[in-house]
Structures are given as C-alpha cells and as structure tokens.
Design a protein around this motif. Sequence first.
Motif, short mmCIF file in Angstrom:
data_model
loop_
_atom_site.label_atom_id
_atom_site.label_comp_id
_atom_site.label_asym_id
_atom_site.label_seq_id
_atom_site.Cartn_x
_atom_site.Cartn_y
_atom_site.Cartn_z
N THR A 67 -2.94 -2.75 -1.88
CA THR A 67 -1.58 -3.08 -1.42
C THR A 67 -1.63 -4.18 -0.37
O THR A 67 -1.02 -4.05 0.68
N ARG A 68 -2.36 -5.26 -0.65
CA ARG A 68 -2.47 -6.30 0.36
C ARG A 68 -1.14 -7.04 0.54
O ARG A 68 -0.91 -7.66 1.59
N ALA A 69 -0.26 -7.04 -0.46
CA ALA A 69 1.03 -7.69 -0.32
C ALA A 69 1.86 -6.96 0.73
O ALA A 69 1.88 -5.73 0.78
N GLY A 70 2.53 -7.73 1.57
CA GLY A 70 3.37 -7.12 2.60
C GLY A 70 2.70 -7.03 3.95
O GLY A 70 3.35 -6.66 4.94
N LEU A 71 1.41 -7.34 4.05
CA LEU A 71 0.75 -7.35 5.35
C LEU A 71 1.31 -8.48 6.20
O LEU A 71 1.61 -9.56 5.70
#
Length: 734
Positions: free
Chosen positions: A305-309
């Motif tokens: 879930t690297r998206a949204g960091l």
Amino acid sequence: MVNSYLSFVFAFAVLATVSLPSFSQDETASEAQDRLPTRLDSIELRDFDLDNLRISGQNPVVTVAFGSRIDELVTAASLTLLVRSSPLIESDTAQLVINLNGETIGARSVRSDDESQLTRYQFDIEPHYFSTYNELSIELIAGRAAMQCGAASPGTWVEMSGASTLELTKQQLRLENELAFFPEPFFDERSFDPVQLNLLTPEQPSSSKAEAMAMVAGYFGAQADWRDLDITYTALNDDAEWPEYHSIVFATHAELDQLGLPVETPDAGAVLMTDNPQHPAYKVMLVTGSDDSEVKQTAQSLVLTRAGLSGDQADLRPQTIDPRQPYAAPNWVSTQRRVSFSELVSHPSELQREGYRPAPINVGLRLPPDLFTWQRYGIPIDLRFRYTPPVQADESRLRVFINGQFTQAYTLNQSGRQSSTERVRIPLVSDINDANRLQLPAFQLSTINNLSLEYSFPRPIGGCDYEPANNTMGVIDGNSTIDLRGYHHYTALPNLHLFAKAGFPFTRYDDLSQSVFLLGDLTSSEQMITLLDTVAHMGASTGYPGVLLQVSTIDDYQPDTKRAEKDFVLISHYALQQFSNRFGQNTLQRQLRGQQLAGHPDTLSGADLTFTSDGPGAAFLAFESPLSDERSVVALLASEDEYLSRLRQVLTSAELSDQIDGFLTMLTPSRIVSYEPRSPYYVGELSWWNRMTYHVAQHPVVVVFFALLAVILIALMVYAGLARIAQKRQAANS
C-alpha cells in the motif's frame, strides 16, 4: 495567461521542495553545491543495446533513450563518436547532426576517409537540455560523390563504433524528507542505471527482520524488472559505517535510539524518512515497529500500500493478507484469458516504428514455466497492425520472429491496415505442409521469450532531385492478443533452468506463500545477501513481492503437517547437511546415484554432503522434498560463505544463468558444469488420459511393443472372425 503563470509557480514550488539543495544562511548556494557529491557516468553506445550502429541513406537516424534520476542534476555532458564512413560520401555536403530532446546540439562534416580508419567527433552538450527522459538522435545528412543520387542511396553510410561514449557529470541533490515519492529515491523508474539497494539492521537480524528485508528486496526486484539490482546488507554495529547512498533500515522502537537519528519514536508500526547521519546528501528510510514481528508487518504494508504515503512519517497498520492463487504473477502471460499486447509493453510508443527499415518491435513474453505444450500445434496470436500504405504494390512486408527464428511474413497491401486472416501461431513442433498453413520451423519455447515484429519498406526510386519524405510508419495494434486458454500446467522436475530463469517452482505462488527459506546462520552477511538476491530475482520474474514467504535458520525450523506442504530453499552447506540429517536424504541420493556422483570426492561427499575440494567451489542442487511428494528443495551451496557471491553472479546474469540446468550445476572459478536428473518427478495437473499418453510416448520401445501387440490381437480377432464365417459357409454347403 493565468494558467501559464500558475503552472510556472507550481513547477517552481516542486523544484524548491524536491530537487534543490538546502544550505544555511551563512553558506552561499555555490558553496552548498560544492559539498554535494558528484559522479561521472561514462556510457558506451554498445550499452544501449541498439540493433544497428550503421546509419545510411536508407536509415538516416539512430535514436538512443535514457533517463535521469529525480535526485541528480546533470552539470556537464559530452558525446564522443568514433565513426567509419563510406568512401562514396560527398565530404562537402555530408553531415552528422546531433539532437537531444528535439534540440539541435551540433553538426559536423563527415569526411570520406578510408573506411578502415576511425574518425573522432566531439560534441559538448549544455546541461539544461536534459530532462527526466531523454532521446538522443544521431542523423546522417549525406550526398554521394560523382554527381550520383545522394540521401536515398544505401552507399552513403556512416558506422559508429560501440566504444563511442556519452559522458555525464551528475551532482547529487538533497531531497526533502518526503515519503510521497516512494519508491524514489531508492528506485527511479526513469533511470536505466543498475539499482543500488542498501538494507541495514541495528543488530544481527531475527527471522522476522530477515523476512521483512526479503519482502522489500522482492518488491524492488519487481520494480527493477530488467535492470541490474545490486543489494548490500549491513549490520550497524558500533564500528559500522553508513553506506554512502540511500538506505533502508529495519529497527524496533527500542533500537531507534541506538542509531542516533533525529526522529521521534512512533507509537506503532511506521515508516519514517530522514537524512543519512554520515552522508546527509542521501536519505534513510526507517521501517519500524514495537517488536520484530511488527517490523515485518510494517514491511508488508509498505510494499502493498505504498500509494497514499505522505510527509516524513506514515503509520502503517497490519493487514490481513490472503494467499494468492497460483499462476497469478503479473509478469506472466495468463492462461485464464486473452492477453493484449498493450499489457505486455510499458508504453504504447513501443509498438510503433518509423522509417524504411526501422528497428524491430520487440514484445517480451514470459510464459508460465510449466506450460504443457505437448501435442499442441502452437500458441495462437491474433495479430493486428497498421502502416503507411505503399504507393504501389511492392515488397513492403511485416516479418514475425520468435527468439530470433523466422515464423511468418505478411505482404503489406495498399489498405494501410491488416489483421491475420488466420492466427499466427508461435510454433512448438514441426508441422506437416498444408495448403492453408505455412510450414513452420521446429524449436523449443523457453520461459522468457522475445516476439519480434519487423517492418520493411522499399525506398522510393526517383531522379537525383527527388528527396524521399521519410514518413513511413508501422504500428502493431495494442488490441492484438495472445491466447493461452486451454493449456495445462505440467512439467518434470528437478529442473534448475526453470529456477534460474523464473524462480520455479517457488514462483508458482507469486506471494511465495508456499516457500520456506532456510539459512545456516542469520549472522552471515553473505547468506543474508544470497537470500535477498534470490527473493529479488523471484520478484523480477513475477512482478509481485513475496509478502508471505517464511525465513528461518535450519536449527530453528520446526515443520508441522501443514508446513510440510512447502517448497524449500536451503542456503549454505550446513543448512543442507542438517536438513538431510533431520528429514532424510533418499530423494537426494537417488539423483546423485543416477549420475554416479554419490560420495564423489570432487562434488558431494557421502553422508555429510559437504565440499571436500581444496579450491573454492559452489553449486545449485535440486531434488524432491523428503517431506512431501511433488514438493521441491533447491540448495545454494558454497565451499565457504564468501564464495556464495559466485552463485549470485551466475544467477543474476542473463548469459551465465543459461548454463544452469538439470538437478546439479557445479561452479568453479572457470567452469560451469550441469548434470541431468535420472529420476525425475512431475508437478502440475493433467487428465489421466493425457498423463498416460504423455508418459507412454516418452518410451518409444514400449509404444512399439503395445502397437505390435495391438496389431497381433487385431489380426487374431480378424482371423477368428473369418474362420467362423468359413465354417458357417462349409456347414451351409454340406
């Protein structure tokens, strides 16, 4: 006007926060730049993997593409061309023109010297012409001597040496502590350079931390794809130096204080971005948790879930991760549906070419390693393509190759658009001549294949004042499809070639949920790097990180009934020795006896299964698991841990890994020798009928015996029937 102004302000703000170096009020910008590290990249033309380094009147342009990292700035650049030219070139008019990203860099007159001599041309390039993605084109504008026609002639040519170099001086930029750009700066997809990945722990790692590092290594392996990936591992003891590059640290909250980094301890699992304490131009990302188990959970959440960091810290909660289905690897051609060509390339421009004899369009095909193709005519492709229509009927063609071998050709008509009236088939076996089919050559598909589609257009012929427009184009439609539906999965093991090229059978589940990695010693940095390289190699094959893998030492591993249904990777001769002592070695000895290697002094010695030769040696070894049928064990062995680097070198090399095969591959400093298995076992699913006919067909003597037996039985039945008919006729006559 307002929109242009806002765009300028936004671009300036991005550069100010991301790319520009930071410096104190007492320090000038020039002084701050001077203390940032610089490096010189020297790239030879042969490194760009060009199909042709000759430009001529028929192919006047060669283009090379390369990227630039977001954290580096090109401060100086030069291009040195070493060329041979045709003696027919008219020196007064011939020029080499260099363009970068659409801007003309310079031009040089071409001398028609002796073609055996190399001529040197130097071009200095202004740094402001470079961007994140760059296209450098070299164009020949030529005339021909003796008042003959010029640009269209193949006799006007210039050939560039592969030793021609592009030199780039790059300066490191200090980035803000920003997670939104992850996986940058650790990996930048715009850069074609080898990827350097530094993984660290404050102390010697536990199994949970080793799993966390392996997951991240697999993630970066999937991101790097075709690029080389150089992984280092460091345990930050008291005297350890921080790497002079970007690094990722795996540490518990209690261990953060030991690192001396200016970060606050988070309350739960989190990732944090900060500066390298010894080399502040580079970044350190901390993967942390309250204990080692939470560090592992944080690593799982990071790669999934690297998206949204965003910001310099992100709290990551544990996730419930369900095992994935077999053969779900994103990089493999699916056997459940048609796969379009647009899914097999990174950008639509890869399916388009321009020019009279342009470079081939290459489409990579990663097939499931255990694809069962026995008694199948070929793999069908629904090919659609568009092109500039020829003015008149000529020899314009589209040729299709698979792994460098010719498959089929299409004559291009004046419609400008075609699709194959019958499906192109990637041939698997020789086919008999048929009125509706082209007789295809016989060859064997591998796991990694290259489908090459090559346009060729004849050059128009005109008078000396006629200049061809150079506007011919050919496109392969992204809606073209390859169809593997109906193909089964079944193959013979052990087969180290499948392991070397695709990580099979471990990558059958791309999350590695069925794989266990057993090390002899977690404190051995060489064994740890071998683990990380192996998992990264599997990630590059599947395109998915192994988030459910299991790592342990052989002494700590305790299988239960469920865990016995696993495939094992053993790293070090000690791990193999203890594995064999605990779980048996009958399946291994069966393979060794088949090649008369059991107890051989130069390979594996008797019961202890260790190397006994005086010099360095290493080996890949594969055999069926003694814990479960149709499960595999692959051991990575070396006479000493330091020589595990030889295994990694061969495994990660596209050329050297071609030599890994069979059930045993022995490596010495100068040789690679493989041994074929004598007692294979089979994995996969086939109907009972296909399984029986396949295995019977592998023994032609048995087939001949049963065929003769069938003929005799049929003859006896026919004879008996005819005898009864004759008896009835005799009875009727009497």
